[in-house]
Write a protein that holds these residues in place. Structure first.
Motif, mmCIF file in Angstrom:
data_model
loop_
_atom_site.group_PDB
_atom_site.id
_atom_site.type_symbol
_atom_site.label_atom_id
_atom_site.label_comp_id
_atom_site.label_asym_id
_atom_site.label_seq_id
_atom_site.Cartn_x
_atom_site.Cartn_y
_atom_site.Cartn_z
ATOM 1 N N GLU A 150 -17.237 -28.121 -68.334
ATOM 2 C CA GLU A 150 -16.172 -27.365 -67.694
ATOM 3 C C GLU A 150 -14.852 -28.038 -68.012
ATOM 4 O OE1 GLU A 150 -16.230 -27.305 -63.446
ATOM 5 O OE2 GLU A 150 -16.049 -29.469 -63.232
ATOM 6 N N THR A 151 -13.821 -27.220 -68.089
ATOM 7 C CA THR A 151 -12.454 -27.719 -68.214
ATOM 8 C C THR A 151 -11.620 -26.880 -67.267
ATOM 9 O OG1 THR A 151 -10.612 -28.172 -69.725
ATOM 10 C CG2 THR A 151 -12.003 -26.269 -70.256
ATOM 11 N N PRO A 152 -10.850 -27.494 -66.370
ATOM 12 C CA PRO A 152 -10.309 -26.731 -65.246
ATOM 13 C C PRO A 152 -8.900 -26.204 -65.458
ATOM 14 C CG PRO A 152 -9.978 -29.060 -64.836
ATOM 15 C CD PRO A 152 -10.657 -28.953 -66.194
ATOM 16 N N HIS A 153 -8.652 -25.004 -64.881
ATOM 17 C CA HIS A 153 -7.270 -24.619 -64.643
ATOM 18 C C HIS A 153 -7.023 -24.441 -63.146
ATOM 19 C CE1 HIS A 153 -8.480 -20.214 -64.640
ATOM 20 N NE2 HIS A 153 -7.522 -20.163 -63.750
ATOM 21 N N VAL A 154 -7.987 -24.857 -62.327
ATOM 22 C CA VAL A 154 -7.835 -24.789 -60.874
ATOM 23 C C VAL A 154 -6.807 -25.829 -60.424
ATOM 24 C CG1 VAL A 154 -8.990 -25.050 -58.650
ATOM 25 C CG2 VAL A 154 -10.207 -24.002 -60.574
ATOM 26 N N MET A 155 -5.854 -25.380 -59.625
ATOM 27 C CA MET A 155 -4.880 -26.284 -59.015
ATOM 28 C C MET A 155 -4.964 -26.145 -57.505
ATOM 29 S SD MET A 155 -1.547 -26.027 -61.513
ATOM 30 C CE MET A 155 -0.662 -27.198 -60.488
ATOM 31 N N MET A 156 -5.154 -27.283 -56.839
ATOM 32 C CA MET A 156 -5.229 -27.322 -55.387
ATOM 33 C C MET A 156 -3.893 -27.807 -54.832
ATOM 34 S SD MET A 156 -8.456 -26.565 -55.380
ATOM 35 C CE MET A 156 -8.727 -26.641 -53.619
ATOM 36 N N LEU A 157 -3.593 -27.383 -53.606
ATOM 37 C CA LEU A 157 -2.371 -27.807 -52.937
ATOM 38 C C LEU A 157 -2.715 -28.595 -51.684
ATOM 39 C CD1 LEU A 157 -0.254 -24.545 -53.228
ATOM 40 C CD2 LEU A 157 -0.009 -26.637 -54.564
ATOM 41 N N ALA A 158 -2.015 -29.711 -51.506
ATOM 42 C CA ALA A 158 -2.140 -30.523 -50.303
ATOM 43 C C ALA A 158 -0.870 -30.370 -49.471
ATOM 44 C CB ALA A 158 -2.346 -31.992 -50.667
ATOM 45 N N ASP A 159 -1.030 -30.219 -48.183
ATOM 46 C CA ASP A 159 0.106 -30.138 -47.258
ATOM 47 C C ASP A 159 0.469 -31.565 -46.860
ATOM 48 O OD1 ASP A 159 2.019 -29.270 -45.489
ATOM 49 O OD2 ASP A 159 0.597 -28.692 -43.923
ATOM 50 N N ASP A 160 1.090 -32.275 -47.799
ATOM 51 C CA ASP A 160 1.282 -33.731 -47.682
ATOM 52 C C ASP A 160 2.769 -34.058 -47.571
ATOM 53 O OD1 ASP A 160 0.820 -36.447 -47.672
ATOM 54 O OD2 ASP A 160 0.511 -36.587 -49.837
ATOM 55 N N GLU A 161 3.347 -33.713 -46.427
ATOM 56 C CA GLU A 161 4.788 -33.895 -46.245
ATOM 57 C C GLU A 161 5.196 -35.363 -46.329
ATOM 58 O OE1 GLU A 161 8.145 -31.611 -43.564
ATOM 59 O OE2 GLU A 161 6.149 -31.946 -42.721
#
Length: 428
Positions: A150-161
């Motif tokens: 697998e090679t990813p294009h998934v991007m996750m977001l963190a609510d890391d203020e």
């Protein structure tokens, strides 16, 4: 329970392999612009490239699909055995220089599919930000089945203020091994990545992920979600790719022993995690283009649809512009049954397509591109241009209101999407 985002065994080609054409843009881009993919294939012909490992969605359902799938399988096995000679046991910290010169920071690792679900109403640690269209999974599942890489294009977001996860790694990048650096093909900007294998840094990342998913901190931040399980990450991009990986894992699980389910490679999916509070993260609306209907007819249908649903085309806070070669029709919708303009547009389009089988829709990044696709008066088409989407509303919407309408937003311009680069083996 282990964290939902963990270190991985990440594979890369030999040092010095040019990012152009090794790295390839996400396959769900330029779906109505085959000339982009023709240029990409010309650049990658006879050279190592992740383009040989993926199926651009422009080819889904075409006569080329089966032959391309066979070619992908062969390329995966060849690359796994002979080309991907470097390993990172941990994370990759990366910096992507975007079109405006800003630098997007990210961490590549593995997300645990046991802690993710796209089922409506579920509240796992990893949640989709937009509705998952289940019908889009089967053609992608056909690609995932039997894949060895697998090679990813998934991007996750963190609510890391407080900037505890990604940014501290960037602060010490000068003492990390540089893995790759260079320009990406076809205007994709500049990319550089560093190996994060130091046990102390890995422990630091793990602690930050644990804190982001802390139930008490989550309840304090979102009092309206009291009693809800904590959410650590939201899917920012590649929602259907992650959903496909989940569907394959659920399909595979019954064939495994309890012990195998704990450590089988398919339980995880490689992804990049970014901080939604970074100034380099831009959340842009995704526009719609209807093919087979001109703007005057679409505008009349939209106005009638609004009236039928107790709404009005003027005086509201949902600006939607219908435009095409035959004219422009601005709306300011009030009283819509949907709280966001994108929901109103999607609701209308769903009903309109059901009543007009010859009309099709595509989802377009960039208002200029959407306008251009509907500008030819000889080819009836209508672009629905949607208003800006405030990124501060993303986590609020997911936590308090559930998933957003499908294709609500895009993270940056099409050329700024994540490029396939890092790989991971899906077999032992």
């Amino acid at each position: 329970m282990q964290n939902c985002f963990v270190p991985a065994r990440i594979l890369l080609p030999a040092g010095g392999t040019p990012l152009n054409p090794w790295a390839c843009i996400a396959v769900d881009q330029f779906t109505s612009q085959p000339e982009y993919w023709e240029k990409a294939e010309s650049l990658a012909a006879g050279k190592p490239s992740t383009l040989h490992l993926v199926l651009p969605e422009a080819y889904l359902g075409t006569g080329q699909e089966d032959a391309r799938l066979a070619s992908i399988r062969a390329a995966m096995e060849d690359y796994r055995l002979h080309l991907l000679t470097r390993q990172v046991n941990g994370y990759v910290y990366l910096e992507r220089t975007q079109m405006d010169g800003t630098i997007r920071q990210g961490l590549v690792g593995a997300v645990d599919l046991e802690q993710y679900s796209f089922a409506p109403g579920s509240k796992p640690a990893i949640r989709p930000s937009e509705s998952t269209v289940v019908a889009r999974i089967p053609p992608r599942l056909k690609i995932r089945r039997g894949a060895t890489l697998e090679t990813p294009h998934v991007m996750m977001l963190a609510d890391d203020e407080s900037r505890t996860l990604v940014e501290p790694i960037g602060a010490v990048k000068d003492r990390l091994p540089l893995l790759y650096e260079g320009d990406l093909m076809l205007g994709g900007g500049h990319l550089a990545g560093w190996a994060v294998e130091d046990p102390a840094l890995i422990a630091q990342i793990n602690a930050a992920v644990t804190a982001l998913g802390d139930p008490d901190a989550f309840a304090a931040r979102w009092p309206g979600a009291a009693g809800q399980p904590a959410m650590a990450l939201a899917v920012g991009d590649g929602n259907h790719s992650l959903a496909t990986a989940k569907a394959y894992w659920e399909e595979l699980k019954p064939t495994l022993t309890p012990e195998e389910r704990q450590n089988h490679p398919a339980r995880w999916c490689l992804a990049e995690v970014c901080n939604v509070h970074s100034p380099a993260i831009e959340i842009e609306p995704i526009h719609r283009v209807l093919f087979g209907v001109d703007a005057p007819a679409a505008a009349r249908a939209f106005a009638a649809w609004l009236t039928a649903h107790g709404a009005a085309p003027r005086g509201g806070d949902q600006p939607i512009l219908l435009t095409g070669g035959a004219g422009e029709y601005p709306f300011a919708v009030s009283g819509s049954p949907d709280p966001l303009a994108v929901g109103t547009a999607e609701h209308f389009i769903g009903d309109f397509l059901a009543d007009h089988p010859g009309v099709t829709v595509d989802y377009i990044h960039g208002s200029q591109t959407a306008r251009a696709m509907a500008a030819d008066p000889a080819k009836p088409a209508t672009a629905l241009i949607l208003p800006e989407f405030a990124k501060a509303d993303l986590f609020k919407g997911v936590v308090l209101g559930g998933v957003l309408p499908r294709k609500t937003f895009s993270m940056g311009h099409a050329e700024e999407k994540r490029y396939y680069n890092e790989c991971r083996s899906l077999i032992r």
